[in-house]
Scaffold this active site. Structure first.
Site, mmCIF file in Angstrom:
data_model
loop_
_atom_site.group_PDB
_atom_site.id
_atom_site.type_symbol
_atom_site.label_atom_id
_atom_site.label_comp_id
_atom_site.label_asym_id
_atom_site.label_seq_id
_atom_site.Cartn_x
_atom_site.Cartn_y
_atom_site.Cartn_z
ATOM 1 N N ASP A 1 19.325 -9.338 3.790
ATOM 2 C CA ASP A 1 18.530 -10.026 4.819
ATOM 3 C C ASP A 1 18.613 -9.296 6.160
ATOM 4 O O ASP A 1 17.632 -9.209 6.892
ATOM 5 C CB ASP A 1 19.010 -11.469 5.002
ATOM 6 C CG ASP A 1 18.678 -12.341 3.804
ATOM 7 O OD1 ASP A 1 18.125 -11.814 2.812
ATOM 8 O OD2 ASP A 1 18.981 -13.552 3.853
ATOM 9 N N ASP B 1 -6.019 -2.091 3.375
ATOM 10 C CA ASP B 1 -6.119 -2.974 4.540
ATOM 11 C C ASP B 1 -7.217 -2.504 5.505
ATOM 12 O O ASP B 1 -7.560 -1.327 5.529
ATOM 13 C CB ASP B 1 -4.756 -2.938 5.253
ATOM 14 C CG ASP B 1 -4.673 -3.941 6.376
ATOM 15 O OD1 ASP B 1 -4.882 -5.137 6.113
ATOM 16 O OD2 ASP B 1 -4.386 -3.534 7.521
ATOM 17 N N GLU C 1 -10.353 -4.285 2.022
ATOM 18 C CA GLU C 1 -10.484 -5.512 2.817
ATOM 19 C C GLU C 1 -11.756 -5.426 3.668
ATOM 20 O O GLU C 1 -11.714 -5.048 4.826
ATOM 21 C CB GLU C 1 -9.256 -5.721 3.706
ATOM 22 C CG GLU C 1 -9.278 -7.070 4.395
ATOM 23 C CD GLU C 1 -8.333 -7.155 5.586
ATOM 24 O OE1 GLU C 1 -8.025 -8.273 6.019
ATOM 25 O OE2 GLU C 1 -7.907 -6.108 6.115
#
Ligand code: CA
Length: 616
Positions: A143, A329, A358
């Site tokens: 994390d 993208d 996209e």
């Protein structure tokens, strides 16, 4: 004596400082047997351009060593003769006055069998879109990592929440059982700046998975196990912009590697200008060269060094990770000729590969322009097999919340009118269709939590033409309000974190509300898997009357009848109008309830309902 030693020490330090050091070569390895024999290596290191480069390996030739503005770079053009070159390693030597000052061991790998003929995602698939930071945290120990400034903070909806590749890996069976057959994860590559990195679209290293998600090898292993389970993986790529923390931003190879402005200048986001024959140059320039955001330097696709670097990067990931597809993208913000070259380079190497762009535009004409083999007066061919059907998304975002009638453009008329424009598309069955994604309002909020409307929408999405995509959490009726910021439409999947009070990954963990969504979704998606007629069959639809939309999917073997009643009341549908499609069929079995319906003389339709009938 001591003084002399000290002078010698200083001299040796100085000599050491002058010796070239290769800090980075990209791509860091390549493959033998590619159709394109050319490879351009980006070599980075202090004052590296003052050195000669030499390679001694059968089948590998240096064609040209390109020096650029910045003496810390060399771009080395190689050819790899596939008849001669064998898999193996060789040294790339930096020399001065015949003396080798530094060397780098370069590897040419063997390709996987069948790599060039790899299949890709098609209308046979249902694509499951997820955001890796928000899906499941399979490895809490990654994390926070020392190399990345942003640390985990689940209290912030724009913060990092800790999801990772292990989390996806752990839930491949969940996705498979749901009935999806392909996974599109938003970008997994490194985003190394200080905040708002979880979305992944400001990539700081195009060759490295973000360590908070795992390693490059973890990604390759994820794909290998997905393949074992019959799932495909689509990688999310960004060519329009890099990240402000990209390593080259500190030492650009040349001024026009990126588009630079005197002060921060945002794109006008007017993607229509790219193909507008009357557009002012300043508008096109601002669309193409303005920055998407402060953290996203706009890349120059017209810089041949950058563009070769970028195309090779995409091919590198296909080979390295064994990809099944690429999602590009901000597609229309790139230079259009460069994008055509990009798609062609990939499809030349992998003829059956699919690329989805996209194309966030609001007219069918605008979207059709971007599909491979579109007919237009500019004679432009994007080579892009799959644009995203944002017009269909627009229609789906309103049609179930309003009432259509004969003349208005609302309700079922929206769906009909959108499909009626398919003549514009070179291949309508290759359109990417969806009710929501990571940038739109959560569909459950659009529908105000109305399950009946969800069932109608999903019934349509899974039976009309195109490649359907769902968004993680749709299948459990997940909420989120775009007005509260993007973080809210990207909430954590319940059960993805140790200690979550609800675990919607398991049947026993789901609430009644979630069960109703999940069971319907799973039944429909799994039914679709085996339906050749839905993947490739013809579509025949009827002008909606009284806000009821009727269409058929058919091939030589099978006919499916779909009926969407968008009224809040029960309706009786007379079927004699549909003889052209109904032919000899007498009855139909609903794929969800498995109830049998007699087709003549009429069908009783519950309020706000969908019927998907297999005719017999
Ligand atoms: Ca983690």
């Amino acid at each position: 004596m001591q003084k002399l030693l000290f002078v010698l020490f200083l001299l040796s330090c100085n000599t050491f400082l002058l010796i070239a050091q290769i800090e980075r070569i990209e791509p860091a390895c390549w493959w033998i047997g590619m159709k394109n024999p050319n490879l351009q290596l980006l070599v980075h290191g202090k004052n590296i351009s003052t050195y000669q480069v030499s390679i001694n390996y059968p089948g590998v030739k240096i064609v040209k060593v390109n020096k650029v503005e910045n003496s810390n770079y060399l771009f080395v053009d190689l050819t790899i003769d596939s008849k001669i070159a064998q898999a193996g390693t060789f040294d790339i030597k930096l020399q001065q006055n015949g003396r080798t000052e530094d060397s780098y061991t370069y590897e040419l790998k063997s390709r996987r069998p069948g790599s060039a003929n790899r299949l890709s995602f098609t209308s046979a698939d249902v694509v499951y879109l997820l955001m890796p930071d928000r899906f499941a945290n399979g490895n809490p120990s990654n994390d926070n990592v020392d190399s990345q400034p942003e640390k985990v903070n689940r209290a912030l909806n724009y913060g990092r929440h800790g999801g990772d590749i292990k989390g996806i890996q752990d839930h491949l069976d969940y996705i498979r059982q749901l009935g999806a057959t392909a996974i599109w994860s938003t970008p997994l590559l490194e985003n190394n700046y200080t905040q708002y990195t979880y979305h992944g679209y400001a990539i700081s290293d195009f060759y490295k998975v973000d360590p908070r998600y795992g390693s490059n090898d973890d990604y390759a292993r994820l794909i290998a196990s997905a393949h074992q389970k019959g799932l495909k993986i689509i990688m999310d790529m960004v060519s329009n912009h890099g990240g402000i923390g990209a390593w080259w931003m500190k030492d650009l190879p040349m001024a026009d590697w990126i588009h630079q402005w005197p002060t921060f200048t945002r794109s006008n986001h007017k993607a229509v200008t790219t193909k507008d024959i009357h557009a002012a140059q300043c508008d096109i320039k601002l669309d193409q060269e303005g920055w998407f955001d402060t953290t996203m330097p706009d890349m120059n696709q017209n810089n041949p060094y950058f563009w070769t670097y970028y195309i090779q990067n995409n091919i590198w990931w296909i080979e390295f990770a064994d990809l099944d597809g690429i999602r590009m993208d901000t597609y229309p913000y790139n230079d259009r000729n460069a994008m055509s070259q990009w798609a062609k380079a990939i499809l030349d190497e992998y003829p059956q590969f699919n690329l989805v762009g996209e194309t966030w535009l609001h007219s069918s004409e605008d979207i059709a322009f971007w599909q491979k083999d579109a007919v237009n007066s500019l004679h432009y061919n994007s080579n892009l097999p799959t644009p995203m059907d944002f017009v269909m998304n627009d229609a789906l975002s309103t049609c179930f919340n309003e009432q259509g009638n004969g003349w208005n453009e609302q309700g079922m008329n929206r769906l009909y009118n959108t499909i009626a424009k398919d003549y514009l598309f070179a291949n309508p069955n290759n359109l990417f269709i969806f009710t929501e994604n990571h940038d739109t309002q959560r569909y459950n909020n659009t529908l105000k939590g109305d399950l009946a409307k969800y069932k109608m929408a999903l019934s349509f999405l899974m039976t009309t033409r195109g490649i359907p995509q769902i968004y993680y959490g749709s299948e459990i009726g997940m909420s989120g309000d775009k007005n509260k910021g993007d973080g809210d439409i990207r909430r954590d999947f319940p059960g993805g974190w140790t200690g979550d009070s609800i675990n919607a990954f398991t049947p026993q963990g789901r609430t009644e509300f979630q069960k109703n969504y999940y069971e319907f979704t799973s039944k429909l998606l799994n039914w679709r898997k085996s339906k050749e007629v839905i993947r490739t069959g013809k579509l025949l639809h009827y002008v909606p009357e009284n806000d009821i939309y009727v269409y058929f999917r058919y091939n030589k073997k099978e006919t499916i009848m779909v009926i969407l009643n968008n009224n809040d009341v029960q309706k009786i549908l007379k079927t004699n109008r549909f003889t052209e499609a109904l032919k000899h069929f007498k009855q139909g079995i609903d794929v969800i309830t498995e109830k049998t319906y007699a087709l003549a003389p009429d069908l009783t339709l519950p309020p706000k309902s969908a019927l998907i009938l297999e005719l017999e």
